[in-house]
Design an enzyme around this catalytic site. Structure first.
Site, PDB file in Angstrom:
ATOM      1  N   GLY A  32       0.830  -1.199   0.000  1.00  0.00           N
ATOM      2  CA  GLY A  32       0.000   0.000   0.000  1.00  0.00           C
ATOM      3  C   GLY A  32       0.861   1.243   0.000  1.00  0.00           C
ATOM      4  CB  SER A  33       0.021   4.708   0.853  1.00  0.00           C
ATOM      5  OG  SER A  33      -0.495   4.445   2.141  1.00  0.00           O
ATOM      6  N   GLY A  59       2.740   1.981   5.168  1.00  0.00           N
ATOM      7  CA  GLY A  59       3.881   1.103   5.407  1.00  0.00           C
ATOM      8  C   GLY A  59       4.720   1.547   6.588  1.00  0.00           C
ATOM      9  CD  GLU A  86       6.901  -5.843  -2.140  1.00  0.00           C
ATOM     10  OE1 GLU A  86       7.131  -4.982  -3.006  1.00  0.00           O
ATOM     11  OE2 GLU A  86       7.622  -6.829  -1.955  1.00  0.00           O
ATOM     12  CB  CYS A 109       3.091  -0.094  -7.013  1.00  0.00           C
ATOM     13  SG  CYS A 109       3.210  -1.771  -7.620  1.00  0.00           S
TER      14      CYS A 109
HETATM   15  P1  NAD Z   1      -3.441   2.304   1.306  1.00  0.00           P
HETATM   16  O1  NAD Z   1      -2.147   2.488   1.981  1.00  0.00           O
HETATM   17  O2  NAD Z   1      -4.475   3.333   1.466  1.00  0.00           O
HETATM   18  O3  NAD Z   1      -4.113   0.930   1.793  1.00  0.00           O
HETATM   19  C1  NAD Z   1      -3.466  -0.310   1.624  1.00  0.00           C
HETATM   20  C2  NAD Z   1      -3.967  -1.286   2.672  1.00  0.00           C
HETATM   21  O4  NAD Z   1      -3.475  -0.883   3.955  1.00  0.00           O
HETATM   22  C3  NAD Z   1      -5.489  -1.328   2.804  1.00  0.00           C
HETATM   23  O5  NAD Z   1      -5.877  -2.654   3.027  1.00  0.00           O
HETATM   24  C4  NAD Z   1      -5.739  -0.451   4.027  1.00  0.00           C
HETATM   25  O6  NAD Z   1      -6.935  -0.752   4.702  1.00  0.00           O
HETATM   26  C5  NAD Z   1      -4.533  -0.797   4.883  1.00  0.00           C
HETATM   27  N1  NAD Z   1      -4.151   0.213   5.873  1.00  0.00           N
HETATM   28  C6  NAD Z   1      -4.229   1.559   5.756  1.00  0.00           C
HETATM   29  N2  NAD Z   1      -3.722   2.158   6.870  1.00  0.00           N
HETATM   30  C7  NAD Z   1      -3.307   1.160   7.675  1.00  0.00           C
HETATM   31  C8  NAD Z   1      -2.697   1.126   8.969  1.00  0.00           C
HETATM   32  N3  NAD Z   1      -2.414   2.237   9.627  1.00  0.00           N
HETATM   33  N4  NAD Z   1      -2.397  -0.062   9.506  1.00  0.00           N
HETATM   34  C9  NAD Z   1      -2.653  -1.215   8.832  1.00  0.00           C
HETATM   35  N5  NAD Z   1      -3.260  -1.253   7.623  1.00  0.00           N
HETATM   36  C10 NAD Z   1      -3.574  -0.080   7.053  1.00  0.00           C
HETATM   37  O7  NAD Z   1      -3.121   2.058  -0.244  1.00  0.00           O
HETATM   38  P2  NAD Z   1      -4.118   1.930  -1.472  1.00  0.00           P
HETATM   39  O8  NAD Z   1      -4.682   3.264  -1.784  1.00  0.00           O
HETATM   40  O9  NAD Z   1      -5.048   0.780  -1.280  1.00  0.00           O
HETATM   41  O10 NAD Z   1      -3.108   1.490  -2.637  1.00  0.00           O
HETATM   42  C11 NAD Z   1      -2.319   2.380  -3.353  1.00  0.00           C
HETATM   43  C12 NAD Z   1      -0.890   2.415  -2.828  1.00  0.00           C
HETATM   44  O11 NAD Z   1      -0.351   1.100  -2.783  1.00  0.00           O
HETATM   45  C13 NAD Z   1       0.034   3.187  -3.749  1.00  0.00           C
HETATM   46  O12 NAD Z   1       0.908   3.959  -2.964  1.00  0.00           O
HETATM   47  C14 NAD Z   1       0.784   2.090  -4.491  1.00  0.00           C
HETATM   48  O13 NAD Z   1       2.031   2.489  -5.017  1.00  0.00           O
HETATM   49  C15 NAD Z   1       0.923   1.067  -3.418  1.00  0.00           C
HETATM   50  N6  NAD Z   1       1.165  -0.261  -3.970  1.00  0.00           N
HETATM   51  C16 NAD Z   1       2.431  -0.762  -3.881  1.00  0.00           C
HETATM   52  C17 NAD Z   1       2.719  -2.007  -4.435  1.00  0.00           C
HETATM   53  C18 NAD Z   1       4.113  -2.576  -4.381  1.00  0.00           C
HETATM   54  O14 NAD Z   1       4.257  -3.769  -4.621  1.00  0.00           O
HETATM   55  N7  NAD Z   1       5.130  -1.789  -4.078  1.00  0.00           N
HETATM   56  C19 NAD Z   1       1.703  -2.741  -5.056  1.00  0.00           C
HETATM   57  C20 NAD Z   1       0.424  -2.201  -5.109  1.00  0.00           C
HETATM   58  C21 NAD Z   1       0.167  -0.959  -4.555  1.00  0.00           C
END
Ligand code: NAD
Length: 512
Positions: free
Chosen positions: A246-247, A251, A268, A302
């Protein structure tokens, strides 16, 4: 908007009803007494697809108990036998590729081809994991002590927590789960709350395979909820490894919470991927590479191409070719194969796109292809745009998850590499060149600082087989291929004395 799939039929094929439970230990689906739920709306047409009951603390704990007892049985099964189960799961995914790919497209908004591609990645990782189940090798070492044997072996960890993002709603789970299972672990998955239905469909497919093999409940667990359920996972000592996608913001929180309790994490996170277009580039490769990288999945990968660093001698040529290519892009229902680009995930993403456009202008950027929100469908369709910028603009150095492409000029390759590396993220990178000196410099230690560095292909996408992940604020995690499996196991070093004496290492004499 014209519907090109029969949504009702699709949902019923995948076992999804209008109201669903969002917590599952496999065969059993647990009811939440408060009935707190999330509704999944399609970004394709804005219609409600179905609702899902959220997991709460009580259900979460129940799930963990079931997972713990499932682990006690599963890790005793020989790894190749675990591989056999993953093989069956991969075959089941082959059967469900079409409906699952369609649901990915309808719930997330990526093109149908990309939806199918995502399911294919799940199948590919299963094949990879099956082979891996017979190759969880350790090394043997020569002991310095006579009549001693030294070697290492790899043991399962226990429960693997998987937190995933909306943009790859099913593949990222499979990347983690298939490897975790063959390594002898069980999984608990918190998908994005924006794509809960694809997760339910996957959980049902996996649960059927486990059930048919008389395996216990709790090998695959699903806990649908928002960030609070993610926090339960990241703080939970019963989960030795958390893989979070995720973001960067997410992370950082997950990474700190897991580290504080001495757990392991695979992070990731966000990327800000650049492509260098050398004066020696084959523009017949470069232009489609840039366009697919920037526009595919509506710029919500990503690995999406966000920055293009172009040699000054060909800058104007590349610019006019890009303008021309962007005029050909068809935006519309992603389930219609004639469209190149579908919607953004939701209205919040549209707002983020609009604020980025403002920020670009306020920092002095100049649009060569204008952005706009399109007035049809769900209201989540936007125009992909291109802006000429300076590399150090704040907006250029951050990741905007939308189809916004930045172009900039360079004079020397060293300068281009410095521009490319001068952002906080380090996921994917590429150079387009026919000159081997340039490509080798780009791949050398003086070159790209990213986890992925490509030559003559774009930044976007990845193949099962290579370890996937990035450096710096992308989090440093590696998953999917190569020896990424080692993070899903614990290493044990064993020294065996088969002699009649007890020599100490380093020649130490104890004298008793
Ligand atoms: P996001 O960070 O908003 O959410 C990702 C996940 O994390 C969701 O399931 C969310 O509920 C959970 N989450 C959010 N805050 C949290 C916390 N404090 N503790 C635990 N879990 C939490 O991201 P998104 O909008 O769903 O996805 C887009 C982002 O993901 C972009 O930044 C993209 O680059 C990244 N991404 C990275 C990869 C990679 O492999 N590097 C792959 C796919 C997406």
């Amino acid at each position: 908007m014209q519907q090109v799939i029969n949504v009702e039929e699709l949902l019923s094929t995948l076992g999804i009803t209008s109201e669903n439970k969002g917590t599952s230990t496999g065969i059993e689906w647990l009811a939440n007494n408060s009935k707190e739920n999330v509704t999944s709306y399609s970004p394709v047409d804005g219609k409600k697809i179905a609702s899902v009951e959220l997991c709460d603390d009580k259900l979460y704990n129940k799930t963990i108990h079931v997972a713990q007892s499932a682990f006690e049985k599963w890790h005793l099964l020989p790894a190749p036998k675990r591989g056999e189960i993953v093989r069956q799961f991969g075959n089941r995914l082959r059967e469900f590729k079409e409906p699952l790919g369609q649901l990915v497209s309808y719930e997330m908004g990526k093109s149908l081809q990309e939806g199918y591609g995502e399911v294919q990645e799940m199948i590919d990782i299963c094949d990879f994991a099956v082979g891996l189940s017979r190759q969880l090798h350790g090394l043997t070492m020569h002991s310095e002590r006579p009549n001693h044997r030294m070697y290492e072996q790899w043991h399962p960890l226990g429960i693997v927590g998987i937190i995933s993002a909306f943009n790859f709603p099913v593949a990222v789970w499979a990347w983690n789960a298939a490897i975790a299972w063959v390594c002898g672990n069980v999984c608990i998955w918190k998908p994005s709350e924006k794509t809960p239905l694809t997760a339910i469909a996957c959980q049902k497919i996996a649960a059927d395979v486990f059930k048919e093999n008389n395996l216990p409940e709790g090998l695959s667990n699903l806990v649908i909820g928002d960030y609070k359920v993610g926090e339960l996972i990241s703080h939970d000592k019963r989960i030795p490894l958390v893989s979070a996608t995720g973001s960067t913001r997410m992370g950082q929180k997950v990474g700190m919470a897991v580290a504080e309790r001495f757990g392991k994490s695979i992070l990731e996170l966000g990327g800000n991927n650049a492509m260098i277009i050398s004066e020696n580039a084959d523009l017949n490769l470069a232009i489609p590479g840039i366009v697919f990288g920037a526009v595919g999945t509506a710029g919500q990968r990503c690995t999406s191409t966000r920055r293009v660093i172009i040699h000054e001698s060909i800058y104007n040529d590349v610019k006019s070719r890009l303008i021309n290519a962007y005029q050909q892009i068809k935006i519309g229902n992603p389930l219609d194969a004639t469209n190149h680009m579908g919607p953004l995930i939701d209205k919040d993403a549209v707002d983020t796109y609009l604020s980025a456009l403002k920020a670009i202008e306020s920092e002095g950027g100049k649009f060569i292809v204008e952005g706009a929100v399109l007035d049809f469908g769900s209201g989540c369709y936007v125009k992909p745009c291109i802006a000429e910028v300076k590399p150090n603009y704040q907006i250029v150095c951050s990741e905007t998850f939308a189809p916004i492409l930045y172009i900039m000029k360079y004079k020397t390759l060293d300068e281009a590499i410095a521009i490319q590396n001068n952002v906080p993220q380090g996921l994917s990178s590429a150079i387009m060149t026919k000159d081997i000196r340039e490509s080798e410099l780009f791949l050398s230690t003086q070159g790209s600082d990213c986890g992925i560095a490509n030559v003559n292909i774009g930044t976007s996408g990845a193949e099962i087989g290579g370890a996937f992940g990035g450096e710096k604020e992308t989090g440093g995690g590696r998953e999917s291929g190569s020896d990424a499996w080692k993070t899903y196991m614990r290493r044990q070093t064993n020294t065996i004395n088969w002699g009649k004496d007890l020599p100490l290492a380093q020649g130490i004499e104890f004298g008793v």
